[in-house]
Design a protein around this motif. Structure first.
Motif, PDB file in Angstrom:
ATOM      1  N   VAL A   1       1.193  -3.906   3.643  1.00  0.00           N
ATOM      2  CA  VAL A   1       2.598  -4.567   3.976  1.00  0.00           C
ATOM      3  C   VAL A   1       3.524  -3.742   4.096  1.00  0.00           C
ATOM      4  N   VAL A   2       3.988  -3.030   3.311  1.00  0.00           N
ATOM      5  CA  VAL A   2       5.159  -2.150   3.208  1.00  0.00           C
ATOM      6  C   VAL A   2       5.049  -1.227   4.489  1.00  0.00           C
TER       7      VAL A   2
ATOM      8  N   VAL B   1       3.515  -1.676   7.095  1.00  0.00           N
ATOM      9  CA  VAL B   1       3.642  -2.597   8.584  1.00  0.00           C
ATOM     10  C   VAL B   1       5.132  -3.146   8.523  1.00  0.00           C
ATOM     11  N   LEU B   2       5.695  -3.475   7.502  1.00  0.00           N
ATOM     12  CA  LEU B   2       7.034  -4.063   7.681  1.00  0.00           C
ATOM     13  C   LEU B   2       8.041  -3.091   7.830  1.00  0.00           C
ATOM     14  N   PHE B   3       7.939  -1.564   7.268  1.00  0.00           N
ATOM     15  CA  PHE B   3       8.904  -0.836   7.281  1.00  0.00           C
ATOM     16  C   PHE B   3       9.477  -0.599   8.677  1.00  0.00           C
TER      17      PHE B   3
ATOM     18  N   LEU C   1       9.895  -2.515  10.921  1.00  0.00           N
ATOM     19  CA  LEU C   1      10.803  -3.716  11.659  1.00  0.00           C
ATOM     20  C   LEU C   1      11.922  -3.720  10.763  1.00  0.00           C
ATOM     21  N   LEU C   2      11.849  -3.448   9.193  1.00  0.00           N
ATOM     22  CA  LEU C   2      13.015  -3.361   8.395  1.00  0.00           C
ATOM     23  C   LEU C   2      14.075  -2.290   8.904  1.00  0.00           C
ATOM     24  N   TRP C   3      13.588  -1.230   9.418  1.00  0.00           N
ATOM     25  CA  TRP C   3      14.295  -0.040   9.750  1.00  0.00           C
ATOM     26  C   TRP C   3      14.947  -0.653  11.215  1.00  0.00           C
TER      27      TRP C   3
END
Length: 221
Positions: free
Chosen positions: A27-28, A30-32, A34-36
């Motif tokens: 999950v981290v 995949v989401l990193f 997007l969060l960046w």
């Protein structure tokens, strides 16, 4: 300590914890991006290329959003977004319609050379797309679809992958369900036809009710 020496409850908890840890790592990962990307929308060019990288912008700016929606000869984000939406809708609806019909035919309808045609239909699944790229371009060009919107979704409407999964779904549905649905549908059609045939006779009923009403009124006087 070996995992085999644990009691079943502790073993179950340990395995569950391992699975959760692996899922969190995925999950981290995949989401990193997007969060960046989200704080990057408010960064200036200096903050974007700053080393070491900065998570949050030094001076948040809305200039990036203004530049996106400025229409120029080279860039038109609004038109690109509209065309993408149209192509996505046409590709989705068209692909569902084509592959659902094909899958139902192969799952439920009997016709000559059915098995052979199904094998040929699935054959593109085993051929790498890059090997038929040039021939696909020639076919699209001969159909006059080059440099048009249709080339983005028409060649991919028929998909062996989707047809295969739809066919497996139809095969998993008991045939008795379809037969019951056909019986109910035929019953409903007959009921509708009966109501339609009954409509012309309503005039006779209305006239009879008028005569009965008049007779009652005359008797009352």
């Amino acid at each position: 300590m070996s995992i085999q020496l644990l009691n079943p409850k502790a073993k179950k908890i340990l395995l569950k914890s391992i699975y959760i840890a692996i899922a969190l790592v995925v999950v981290v990962m995949v989401l990193f991006p997007l969060l960046w990307m989200i704080p990057g929308a408010w960064k200036s060019r200096v903050d974007i290329w700053h080393i070491p990288p900065k998570w949050l912008p030094t001076d948040a700016t809305w200039e990036n959003f203004k530049k996106v929606f400025v229409v120029t000869r080279q860039y038109n984000f609004g038109k690109a977004l509209l065309m993408t939406t149209i192509v996505a809708l046409l590709a989705t609806v068209g692909s569902l319609f084509v592959n659902t019909c094909a899958a139902y035919a192969f799952a439920r309808i009997e016709f000559p050379f059915k098995k052979l045609l199904w094998v040929l239909y699935l054959f593109p699944m085993f051929v790498p797309g890059i090997t038929i790229l040039l021939t696909s371009i020639k076919v699209v060009d001969s159909l006059g679809m080059m440099d048009t919107m249709y080339v983005l979704f028409v060649p991919s409407l028929a998909s062996a992958y989707q047809a295969f999964f739809f066919r497996q779904f139809f095969l998993g549905v008991p045939l008795a369900y379809e037969e019951a649905a056909e019986i109910i549908a035929s019953f409903e059609n007959e009921k509708i036809r009966g109501n339609i045939r009954f409509i012309p006779n309503q005039n006779k009923i209305i006239k009879s009710l008028k005569h009965v009403t008049r007779w009652i009124m005359n008797k009352s006087h």
